[in-house]
Design a protein around this motif. Structure first.
Motif, PDB file in Angstrom:
ATOM      1  N   MET A 165       0.849  -1.181   0.000  1.00 39.34           N
ATOM      2  CA  MET A 165       0.000   0.000   0.000  1.00 39.34           C
ATOM      3  C   MET A 165       0.886   1.232   0.000  1.00 39.34           C
ATOM      4  SD  MET A 165      -2.942  -1.200   2.704  1.00 39.34           S
ATOM      5  CE  MET A 165      -1.806  -1.262   4.096  1.00 39.34           C
ATOM      6  N   ASN A 166       0.803   2.019  -1.052  1.00 36.98           N
ATOM      7  CA  ASN A 166       1.570   3.251  -1.184  1.00 36.98           C
ATOM      8  C   ASN A 166       0.643   4.451  -1.241  1.00 36.98           C
ATOM      9  OD1 ASN A 166       3.943   1.676  -1.392  1.00 36.98           O
ATOM     10  ND2 ASN A 166       3.742   1.550  -3.620  1.00 36.98           N
ATOM     11  N   SER A 167       1.206   5.629  -1.041  1.00 34.31           N
ATOM     12  CA  SER A 167       0.429   6.877  -1.101  1.00 34.31           C
ATOM     13  C   SER A 167      -0.840   6.770  -0.268  1.00 34.31           C
ATOM     14  CB  SER A 167       0.088   7.213  -2.559  1.00 34.31           C
ATOM     15  OG  SER A 167       1.248   7.323  -3.345  1.00 34.31           O
ATOM     16  N   LEU A 168      -0.688   6.303   0.947  1.00 35.11           N
ATOM     17  CA  LEU A 168      -1.854   6.058   1.801  1.00 35.11           C
ATOM     18  C   LEU A 168      -2.554   7.358   2.156  1.00 35.11           C
ATOM     19  CD1 LEU A 168      -0.352   3.206   3.943  1.00 35.11           C
ATOM     20  CD2 LEU A 168      -2.546   3.085   2.746  1.00 35.11           C
ATOM     21  N   LYS A 169      -3.879   7.266   2.276  1.00 27.42           N
ATOM     22  CA  LYS A 169      -4.739   8.396   2.591  1.00 27.42           C
ATOM     23  C   LYS A 169      -5.496   8.104   3.883  1.00 27.42           C
ATOM     24  CE  LYS A 169      -5.637   9.051  -2.371  1.00 27.42           C
ATOM     25  NZ  LYS A 169      -6.703   9.131  -3.411  1.00 27.42           N
ATOM     26  N   PRO A 170      -5.942   9.144   4.581  1.00 27.48           N
ATOM     27  CA  PRO A 170      -6.730   8.896   5.798  1.00 27.48           C
ATOM     28  C   PRO A 170      -7.948   8.007   5.543  1.00 27.48           C
ATOM     29  CG  PRO A 170      -6.033  11.174   5.717  1.00 27.48           C
ATOM     30  CD  PRO A 170      -5.633  10.566   4.399  1.00 27.48           C
ATOM     31  N   GLU A 171      -8.538   8.095   4.367  1.00 32.23           N
ATOM     32  CA  GLU A 171      -9.709   7.275   4.076  1.00 32.23           C
ATOM     33  C   GLU A 171      -9.373   5.803   3.859  1.00 32.23           C
ATOM     34  OE1 GLU A 171      -8.790  10.116   2.554  1.00 32.23           O
ATOM     35  OE2 GLU A 171      -9.224  10.054   0.380  1.00 32.23           O
TER      36      GLU A 171
END
Length: 120
Positions: free
Chosen positions: A82-88
């Motif tokens: 998982m890259n460029s993870l976002k709060p969502e």
């Protein structure tokens, strides 16, 4: 008996990366489709990605281009990079596998879940 054991969850800042692993063990004859699902509080469990025994993959639109699913058939293990993870992306992540046992037919199995929290 078959078990799926997940590892690799945790807390990461937005934009960061995590790698989840899920190892299947027990009386396994063969493993077909493997996948990752996630469930955020108050939401139903949703598909993240799947990978067939052939290696073909499928992704939810929300993670395309950021997440990569893979598997090592020799180790009965699947991964989710998982890259460029976002709060969502914050959720409990569950691995799934369709497994044929030594003494029984095709059955679905789930891991226990691992928490992924994306927050600054």
């Amino acid at each position: 008996q078959v078990r799926l054991v997940e590892s690799g969850g945790g807390l990461v800042q937005p934009g960061g990366s995590l790698r989840l692993s899920c190892a299947a063990s027990g009386s396994i004859r063969s493993i077909y489709t493997m996948g990752w699902y996630r469930q955020a509080p108050g939401n139903p469990r949703e598909l993240v990605a799947t990978i067939a025994s052939s290696g073909s993959t499928n992704y939810a639109d929300s993670v395309k281009g950021r997440f990569t699913i893979s598997r090592d058939n020799a180790k009965n293990t699947e991964y989710l990079q998982m890259n460029s993870l976002k709060p969502e992306d914050t959720a409990v992540y569950y691995c799934h596998a369709d497994i044929v046992g030594l003494d029984w037919g095709l059955r679905p199995y789930w891991g226990q879940g691992t928490q992924v929290t994306v927050s600054s």
